[in-house]
Motif scaffolding. Structure first.
Motif, PDB file in Angstrom:
ATOM      1  N   LEU A 116     -25.175 -34.472   9.156  1.00  0.00           N
ATOM      2  CA  LEU A 116     -25.559 -34.862   7.805  1.00  0.00           C
ATOM      3  C   LEU A 116     -26.486 -33.783   7.276  1.00  0.00           C
ATOM      4  O   LEU A 116     -27.412 -33.361   7.970  1.00  0.00           O
ATOM      5  N   THR A 117     -26.276 -33.326   6.073  1.00  0.00           N
ATOM      6  CA  THR A 117     -27.121 -32.282   5.515  1.00  0.00           C
ATOM      7  C   THR A 117     -27.149 -32.407   3.998  1.00  0.00           C
ATOM      8  O   THR A 117     -26.592 -33.363   3.443  1.00  0.00           O
ATOM      9  N   ARG A 118     -27.788 -31.479   3.340  1.00  0.00           N
ATOM     10  CA  ARG A 118     -27.843 -31.438   1.885  1.00  0.00           C
ATOM     11  C   ARG A 118     -27.367 -30.081   1.411  1.00  0.00           C
ATOM     12  O   ARG A 118     -27.445 -29.078   2.138  1.00  0.00           O
ATOM     13  N   HIS A 119     -26.874 -30.057   0.202  1.00  0.00           N
ATOM     14  CA  HIS A 119     -26.414 -28.799  -0.383  1.00  0.00           C
ATOM     15  C   HIS A 119     -27.591 -27.838  -0.494  1.00  0.00           C
ATOM     16  O   HIS A 119     -28.615 -28.160  -1.073  1.00  0.00           O
ATOM     17  N   GLY A 120     -27.465 -26.679   0.122  1.00  0.00           N
ATOM     18  CA  GLY A 120     -28.566 -25.725   0.146  1.00  0.00           C
ATOM     19  C   GLY A 120     -28.412 -24.773   1.316  1.00  0.00           C
ATOM     20  O   GLY A 120     -27.331 -24.646   1.906  1.00  0.00           O
ATOM     21  N   PRO A 121     -29.496 -24.088   1.711  1.00  0.00           N
ATOM     22  CA  PRO A 121     -29.417 -23.086   2.792  1.00  0.00           C
ATOM     23  C   PRO A 121     -28.885 -23.654   4.112  1.00  0.00           C
ATOM     24  O   PRO A 121     -28.071 -23.002   4.779  1.00  0.00           O
ATOM     25  N   GLU A 122     -29.343 -24.851   4.505  1.00  0.00           N
ATOM     26  CA  GLU A 122     -28.874 -25.426   5.758  1.00  0.00           C
ATOM     27  C   GLU A 122     -27.383 -25.717   5.704  1.00  0.00           C
ATOM     28  O   GLU A 122     -26.641 -25.474   6.667  1.00  0.00           O
ATOM     29  N   TYR A 123     -26.940 -26.225   4.575  1.00  0.00           N
ATOM     30  CA  TYR A 123     -25.513 -26.503   4.398  1.00  0.00           C
ATOM     31  C   TYR A 123     -24.714 -25.208   4.485  1.00  0.00           C
ATOM     32  O   TYR A 123     -23.669 -25.154   5.160  1.00  0.00           O
ATOM     33  N   ASP A 124     -25.204 -24.145   3.848  1.00  0.00           N
ATOM     34  CA  ASP A 124     -24.513 -22.857   3.892  1.00  0.00           C
ATOM     35  C   ASP A 124     -24.441 -22.324   5.324  1.00  0.00           C
ATOM     36  O   ASP A 124     -23.421 -21.760   5.737  1.00  0.00           O
ATOM     37  N   ARG A 125     -25.526 -22.490   6.083  1.00  0.00           N
ATOM     38  CA  ARG A 125     -25.530 -22.036   7.470  1.00  0.00           C
ATOM     39  C   ARG A 125     -24.490 -22.799   8.295  1.00  0.00           C
ATOM     40  O   ARG A 125     -23.745 -22.206   9.080  1.00  0.00           O
ATOM     41  N   ARG A 127     -31.363 -42.757   2.999  1.00  0.00           N
ATOM     42  CA  ARG A 127     -30.340 -43.377   3.832  1.00  0.00           C
ATOM     43  C   ARG A 127     -29.302 -44.104   2.983  1.00  0.00           C
ATOM     44  O   ARG A 127     -28.101 -44.079   3.288  1.00  0.00           O
ATOM     45  N   GLU A 128     -29.746 -44.725   1.897  1.00  0.00           N
ATOM     46  CA  GLU A 128     -28.816 -45.426   1.015  1.00  0.00           C
ATOM     47  C   GLU A 128     -27.846 -44.448   0.360  1.00  0.00           C
ATOM     48  O   GLU A 128     -26.659 -44.754   0.186  1.00  0.00           O
ATOM     49  N   ARG A 162     -33.933 -40.071  10.955  1.00  0.00           N
ATOM     50  CA  ARG A 162     -35.103 -39.501  10.281  1.00  0.00           C
ATOM     51  C   ARG A 162     -35.138 -39.807   8.788  1.00  0.00           C
ATOM     52  O   ARG A 162     -36.143 -39.556   8.125  1.00  0.00           O
ATOM     53  N   LEU A 163     -34.066 -40.328   8.250  1.00  0.00           N
ATOM     54  CA  LEU A 163     -33.981 -40.535   6.807  1.00  0.00           C
ATOM     55  C   LEU A 163     -34.894 -41.653   6.328  1.00  0.00           C
ATOM     56  O   LEU A 163     -35.034 -42.687   6.985  1.00  0.00           O
ATOM     57  N   GLU A 164     -35.495 -41.433   5.154  1.00  0.00           N
ATOM     58  CA  GLU A 164     -36.226 -42.495   4.477  1.00  0.00           C
ATOM     59  C   GLU A 164     -35.213 -43.492   3.908  1.00  0.00           C
ATOM     60  O   GLU A 164     -34.042 -43.146   3.690  1.00  0.00           O
ATOM     61  N   PRO A 165     -35.632 -44.750   3.643  1.00  0.00           N
ATOM     62  CA  PRO A 165     -34.675 -45.766   3.159  1.00  0.00           C
ATOM     63  C   PRO A 165     -33.880 -45.332   1.936  1.00  0.00           C
ATOM     64  O   PRO A 165     -32.661 -45.569   1.877  1.00  0.00           O
ATOM     65  N   ALA A 166     -34.529 -44.700   0.956  1.00  0.00           N
ATOM     66  CA  ALA A 166     -33.815 -44.290  -0.256  1.00  0.00           C
ATOM     67  C   ALA A 166     -32.773 -43.225   0.056  1.00  0.00           C
ATOM     68  O   ALA A 166     -31.654 -43.257  -0.476  1.00  0.00           O
TER      69      ALA A 166
END
Length: 236
Positions: free
Chosen positions: A206-215, A152-153, A146-150
């Motif tokens: 794969l995730t980002r620092h934030g609520p999802e990462y905390d969960r 994904r890099e 689902r990642l955009e090219p930028a």
């Protein structure tokens, strides 16, 4: 020290002869031996005996360069005008970069000899590390697709760094328990949950620092919830 890699591939021994140098040069030669794991030899000026400094049993931490790769590639390409911004953002440990840079009399900034040593050592270490296999679990595979090219890099760089030998020092066991470690800790927004098994790296998410990462930290990831065939190779 680019010559060291092909020599080692041919199973030849590589050593550094620091004889005849000033003390500062011997110090740099010793640093070379440390980062490249090569013994350093020199003849003591008073006793005319050969002194051997064996490869250090301690590794070196490439974290500073790993998380500032764009800056180091940029400054290594050519001398840059001193001041007025260096044209690239500097991440964690920016104040520690000073020892790896030097200003020239004509108003430019470039890598110092020590900076060149560490950058070349890091590039060699990174090249060797890319042989470590990475496998994606279903959640990680879906996120990657689902990642955009930028984006994904950015994750590609994180996964390349994950292969480095110092990954354990930059990982943390999350409070949710389970088998996965969170990587990296405190460097970038992009995060991965992974486990190491039989010389391979298995990425659960794969995730980002934030609520999802905390969960995900609270819930954790476990082998018991996955089958071996759930993981597929990441080609990078």
């Amino acid at each position: 020290m680019r010559f060291a890699k092909p020599r080692r591939r041919q199973f030849q021994d590589v050593i550094i002869n620091a004889t005849g140098g000033f003390k500062a040069e011997i110090a740099y030669a010793t640093a070379l031996g440390l980062v490249y794991k090569v013994p350093v030899y020199y003849i003591h000026e008073k006793f005319q005996e050969i002194v051997v400094l064996p490869p250090s049993p301690f590794g070196w931490d490439s974290t500073l360069i790993a998380w500032n790769r764009e800056f180091f590639d940029w400054i290594d390409a050519e001398p840059r005008p001193t001041g007025g911004g260096k044209g690239q953002s500097i991440g964690t440990g920016a104040t520690k970069l000073e020892v790896l840079l030097e200003d020239t009399p004509d108003g430019h900034t470039m890598l110092s000899p020590l900076g060149q040593i560490y950058l070349e050592a890091f590039r060699g270490e990174l090249e060797q590390a890319q042989s470590v296999p990475i496998y994606f679990g279903p959640k990680a595979r879906q996120a990657w697709e689902r990642l955009e090219p930028a984006q994904r890099e950015k994750y590609r760089r994180v996964l390349q760094n994950l292969r480095l030998p110092n990954r354990a020092a930059n990982s943390e066991l999350k409070s949710g328990g389970g088998d996965a470690l969170g990587y990296p800790k405190g460097h970038v927004d992009e995060r991965v949950f992974y486990a190491e098994k039989d010389g391979a790296l298995y990425v659960f998410a794969l995730t980002r620092h934030g609520p999802e990462y905390d969960r995900m930290c609270r819930e954790g990831f476990s082998w018991r919830d996955h089958k071996p065939e759930d993981f597929t190779p990441w080609e990078g």
